[in-house]
Every structure is written in C-alpha cells, then in structure tokens.
Write a protein that holds these residues in place. Structure first.
Motif, PDB file in Angstrom:
ATOM      1  N   ASP A  85      37.223 -14.070  14.572  1.00 48.42           N
ATOM      2  CA  ASP A  85      36.786 -15.080  13.612  1.00 48.42           C
ATOM      3  C   ASP A  85      35.820 -16.050  14.309  1.00 48.42           C
ATOM      4  O   ASP A  85      34.741 -16.363  13.790  1.00 48.42           O
TER       5      ASP A  85
ATOM      6  N   TYR B 180      40.141 -14.554  17.736  1.00 43.36           N
ATOM      7  CA  TYR B 180      38.942 -14.477  18.585  1.00 43.36           C
ATOM      8  C   TYR B 180      37.749 -13.951  17.787  1.00 43.36           C
ATOM      9  O   TYR B 180      36.626 -14.418  17.928  1.00 43.36           O
TER      10      TYR B 180
ATOM     11  N   ARG C 188      40.237  -8.564   5.798  1.00 46.69           N
ATOM     12  CA  ARG C 188      40.714  -9.966   5.860  1.00 46.69           C
ATOM     13  C   ARG C 188      39.754 -10.828   6.661  1.00 46.69           C
ATOM     14  O   ARG C 188      39.432 -11.953   6.296  1.00 46.69           O
TER      15      ARG C 188
ATOM     16  N   ALA D 288      34.400  -5.164  17.157  1.00 47.34           N
ATOM     17  CA  ALA D 288      35.665  -4.568  17.602  1.00 47.34           C
ATOM     18  C   ALA D 288      36.223  -5.427  18.717  1.00 47.34           C
ATOM     19  O   ALA D 288      35.467  -5.976  19.540  1.00 47.34           O
TER      20      ALA D 288
ATOM     21  N   TRP E 283      44.275  -8.833  19.584  1.00 45.32           N
ATOM     22  CA  TRP E 283      44.283  -9.008  18.126  1.00 45.32           C
ATOM     23  C   TRP E 283      45.192 -10.173  17.736  1.00 45.32           C
ATOM     24  O   TRP E 283      46.129 -10.523  18.464  1.00 45.32           O
TER      25      TRP E 283
ATOM     26  N   ASN F 198      41.113  -0.387   6.053  1.00 40.53           N
ATOM     27  CA  ASN F 198      41.086  -1.268   7.230  1.00 40.53           C
ATOM     28  C   ASN F 198      41.342  -2.726   6.812  1.00 40.53           C
ATOM     29  O   ASN F 198      40.434  -3.532   6.666  1.00 40.53           O
TER      30      ASN F 198
ATOM     31  N   ALA G 277      42.769  -5.305   8.290  1.00 40.24           N
ATOM     32  CA  ALA G 277      42.470  -6.405   9.224  1.00 40.24           C
ATOM     33  C   ALA G 277      40.986  -6.767   9.147  1.00 40.24           C
ATOM     34  O   ALA G 277      40.615  -7.948   9.188  1.00 40.24           O
TER      35      ALA G 277
ATOM     36  N   LYS H  39      44.598 -13.353  17.296  1.00 38.34           N
ATOM     37  CA  LYS H  39      44.443 -14.675  17.906  1.00 38.34           C
ATOM     38  C   LYS H  39      43.176 -15.378  17.435  1.00 38.34           C
ATOM     39  O   LYS H  39      42.718 -16.335  18.045  1.00 38.34           O
TER      40      LYS H  39
HETATM   41  C1  LIG Z   1      39.016  -6.078  12.616  1.00 39.43           C
HETATM   42  C2  LIG Z   1      39.471  -6.824  13.881  1.00 39.43           C
HETATM   43  C3  LIG Z   1      38.275  -7.279  14.680  1.00 39.43           C
HETATM   44  C4  LIG Z   1      40.280  -8.046  13.439  1.00 39.43           C
HETATM   45  O1  LIG Z   1      40.805  -8.660  14.608  1.00 39.43           O
HETATM   46  P1  LIG Z   1      41.881  -9.795  14.522  1.00 39.43           P
HETATM   47  O2  LIG Z   1      42.180 -10.280  15.860  1.00 39.43           O
HETATM   48  O3  LIG Z   1      43.005  -9.295  13.683  1.00 39.43           O
HETATM   49  O4  LIG Z   1      41.039 -10.805  13.636  1.00 39.43           O
HETATM   50  P2  LIG Z   1      40.839 -12.357  13.626  1.00 39.43           P
HETATM   51  O5  LIG Z   1      40.623 -12.814  14.999  1.00 39.43           O
HETATM   52  O6  LIG Z   1      39.759 -12.663  12.663  1.00 39.43           O
HETATM   53  O7  LIG Z   1      42.174 -12.905  12.970  1.00 39.43           O
HETATM   54  C5  LIG Z   1      43.453 -12.588  13.381  1.00 39.43           C
HETATM   55  C6  LIG Z   1      44.491 -13.610  12.959  1.00 39.43           C
HETATM   56  O8  LIG Z   1      44.108 -14.852  13.486  1.00 39.43           O
HETATM   57  C7  LIG Z   1      44.392 -15.859  12.537  1.00 39.43           C
HETATM   58  N1  LIG Z   1      43.121 -16.522  12.170  1.00 39.43           N
HETATM   59  C8  LIG Z   1      41.906 -15.953  11.997  1.00 39.43           C
HETATM   60  N2  LIG Z   1      40.971 -16.890  11.717  1.00 39.43           N
HETATM   61  C9  LIG Z   1      41.608 -18.061  11.721  1.00 39.43           C
HETATM   62  C10 LIG Z   1      41.195 -19.385  11.520  1.00 39.43           C
HETATM   63  N3  LIG Z   1      39.902 -19.691  11.263  1.00 39.43           N
HETATM   64  N4  LIG Z   1      42.116 -20.357  11.585  1.00 39.43           N
HETATM   65  C11 LIG Z   1      43.401 -20.061  11.856  1.00 39.43           C
HETATM   66  N5  LIG Z   1      43.859 -18.818  12.070  1.00 39.43           N
HETATM   67  C12 LIG Z   1      42.982 -17.834  11.999  1.00 39.43           C
HETATM   68  C13 LIG Z   1      45.074 -15.265  11.401  1.00 39.43           C
HETATM   69  O9  LIG Z   1      46.473 -15.358  11.612  1.00 39.43           O
HETATM   70  C14 LIG Z   1      44.653 -13.821  11.485  1.00 39.43           C
HETATM   71  O10 LIG Z   1      45.631 -12.919  11.070  1.00 39.43           O
HETATM   72  P3  LIG Z   1      45.971 -12.627   9.534  1.00 39.43           P
HETATM   73  O11 LIG Z   1      44.668 -12.417   8.819  1.00 39.43           O
HETATM   74  O12 LIG Z   1      46.783 -11.415   9.622  1.00 39.43           O
HETATM   75  O13 LIG Z   1      46.686 -13.828   9.046  1.00 39.43           O
HETATM   76  C15 LIG Z   1      40.385  -5.931  14.747  1.00 39.43           C
HETATM   77  O14 LIG Z   1      41.474  -5.518  13.977  1.00 39.43           O
HETATM   78  C16 LIG Z   1      39.689  -4.732  15.351  1.00 39.43           C
HETATM   79  O15 LIG Z   1      39.004  -4.809  16.366  1.00 39.43           O
HETATM   80  N6  LIG Z   1      39.870  -3.560  14.718  1.00 39.43           N
HETATM   81  C17 LIG Z   1      39.324  -2.334  15.253  1.00 39.43           C
HETATM   82  C18 LIG Z   1      37.828  -2.211  15.082  1.00 39.43           C
HETATM   83  C19 LIG Z   1      37.419  -2.326  13.647  1.00 39.43           C
HETATM   84  O16 LIG Z   1      38.081  -1.794  12.758  1.00 39.43           O
HETATM   85  N7  LIG Z   1      36.304  -3.035  13.420  1.00 39.43           N
HETATM   86  C20 LIG Z   1      35.778  -3.262  12.100  1.00 39.43           C
HETATM   87  C21 LIG Z   1      35.010  -2.088  11.614  1.00 39.43           C
HETATM   88  S1  LIG Z   1      34.389  -2.433   9.972  1.00 39.43           S
END
Ligand SMILES: CC(C)(COP(=O)(O)OP(=O)(O)OC[C@H]1O[C@@H](n2cnc3c(N)ncnc32)[C@H](O)[C@@H]1OP(=O)(O)O)[C@@H](O)C(=O)NCCC(=O)NCCS
Length: 185
Positions: free
Chosen positions: A113, A111, A145, A101, A107, A140, A142, A109
């Motif tokens: 990943d 991080y 993905r 989380a 979100w 969910n 995000a 950015k």
């Molecule tokens: C799920 C969660 C961690 C995702 O966070 P996030 O900041 O959207 O995820 P990421 O850091 O992986 O990626 C965000 C964006 O960065 C970019 N990105 C990610 N990895 C990348 C990479 N390797 N290179 C370039 N850009 C990248 C993409 O634009 C991506 O957005 P998109 O998929 O919409 O295009 C977040 O939404 C969260 O904390 N949710 C609440 C808790 C939760 O649901 N946890 C999971 C329970 S199963």
C-alpha cells in the motif's frame, strides 16, 4: 518518457529504487515462491538466470524510459522485499499498467500500500498519466483489496485471457483516473 534509471522514491519504511546486480538472489526468491506466483502471468522461476535477465532488461528499459520498475528495499534492514512497476506506457493516451509483488513473509503489513501510493503519486503528478490499469486474476483477493483501497474501480471482465502452464484464467480489469486520485489525495 524521461529516463528512470536514477529514480528513487522514499516512503516511511521503504526505499523504492532501480534493481541492481546484487538483487538477483532476492528476485529469484520472490519469483520462485509458489504463493507469490499463484496468480502471476508466468510460471514460477527456476533459475538465477531469469533474475539476471530481468535486471539486464531493466538497465536498458529504465534508461530509455520504456518502463519503470522499482525494487522495494526495507529501510530498517536493507532487504529487498518486492517490486512494483509501471509498464505498457502509452505517451499518447497518458496511460500505463501497474504490476507488483511482495515476498510472502512480508505480506499483511501494508508495505505494498505504501509503495503503490508513492508510485501512483509519481505516475500521476510527475509523468502526468491520466489513467493507470491493473490486470488481475479474479481469484486474487489480496490484489483486488490492495487496488480497491487505492481507489481503483473494477471496470471489466475478460474471459480466458491468460494461459500459464496448463491453466486458463480470466482477467478482472481495474482502472484509476488521475482526477479520482487527486480527489482522494
Ligand atoms: C497483492 C499483494 C502485493 C498484497 O500484499 P499485502 O501485503 O497483502 O498488501 P498490503 O500491504 O496492501 O495490505 C496488507 C494488509 O495491510 C493492512 N493495510 C493495508 N493498507 C493499509 C493502510 N493504508 N492503513 C492500515 N492498514 C493497511 C491491511 O490489514 C491489509 O490487509 P487486509 O486487506 O487483509 O485487511 C501480495 O499479496 C502479493 O505480492 N501477491 C503475489 C503477487 C501478486 O499477486 N501481485 C498482483 C498481481 S495483479
């Protein structure tokens, strides 16, 4: 499993490190954020005691190798912006479940990943895991993905697996194998 209480992992923008007492306020902010908790397996937190109790549980569990939970500290300002975990570890099956989380202000950015790549590298190469699973609410997007970008495959659908508050929800089960990770890396 080894002890994880001294484990740190460095990425380009993050220090992944065990939680400590001074993280309680940041943890409460994370787990009380309705956007973060929308698809979580518990209701949003309401008190600082819940944060203190997670930190206290981790001190024991990390020392005994029961689970890995690392806070995501942003190196540029030292702010704790999230956490990721490997839990439900089976030594016999060399399997674990991943959880994560990140604060909603951070979100989008990449991080998470960055953090999950480091955690999975550790799990597959140092802990010699064969398989990592993720249990995700099918709504969910995000999270799905994030997993698919890392190479996880959607393997199953479990109906009405969760009841949180008065909401019943399903599970999409994702899996990633060590050989697929190394093939991708
Ligand atoms: C799920 C969660 C961690 C995702 O966070 P996030 O900041 O959207 O995820 P990421 O850091 O992986 O990626 C965000 C964006 O960065 C970019 N990105 C990610 N990895 C990348 C990479 N390797 N290179 C370039 N850009 C990248 C993409 O634009 C991506 O957005 P998109 O998929 O919409 O295009 C977040 O939404 C969260 O904390 N949710 C609440 C808790 C939760 O649901 N946890 C999971 C329970 S199963």
């Amino acid at each position: 499993m080894p002890a994880f209480d001294q484990l740190t992992l460095n990425t380009r923008r993050l220090l992944l490190r065990p939680l400590r007492d001074s993280d309680a306020d940041a943890l409460l902010e994370l787990f009380s954020d309705l956007k973060v908790m929308r698809y979580w397996s518990t209701p949003p937190w309401e008190s600082i005691e819940q944060a203190r109790s997670m930190i206290e549980r981790d001190v024991k569990a990390m020392a005994t190798g029961d689970h890995v939970r690392l806070g995501l500290e942003r190196t540029e300002d030292g702010v704790l912006i999230g956490m990721c975990t490997l839990f439900a570890i089976s030594e016999q099956c060399r399997r674990a479940e991943v959880g994560y989380a990140i604060a909603s202000h951070a979100w989008g950015k990449a991080y998470m990943d960055e953090a999950l790549r480091a955690l999975l590298n550790y799990g597959f190469s140092k802990l010699m895991l064969n398989r990592v699973e993720a249990d995700v609410d099918p709504r969910n997007e995000a999270s799905a993905r994030s997993l698919e970008r890392l190479g996880f495959k959607k393997e199953g659908y479990l109906r009405e697996r969760w009841i949180v508050g008065d909401e019943v929800s399903d599970t999409a089960l994702y899996g990633l194998l060590n050989r697929d990770w190394h093939w991708r890396a």
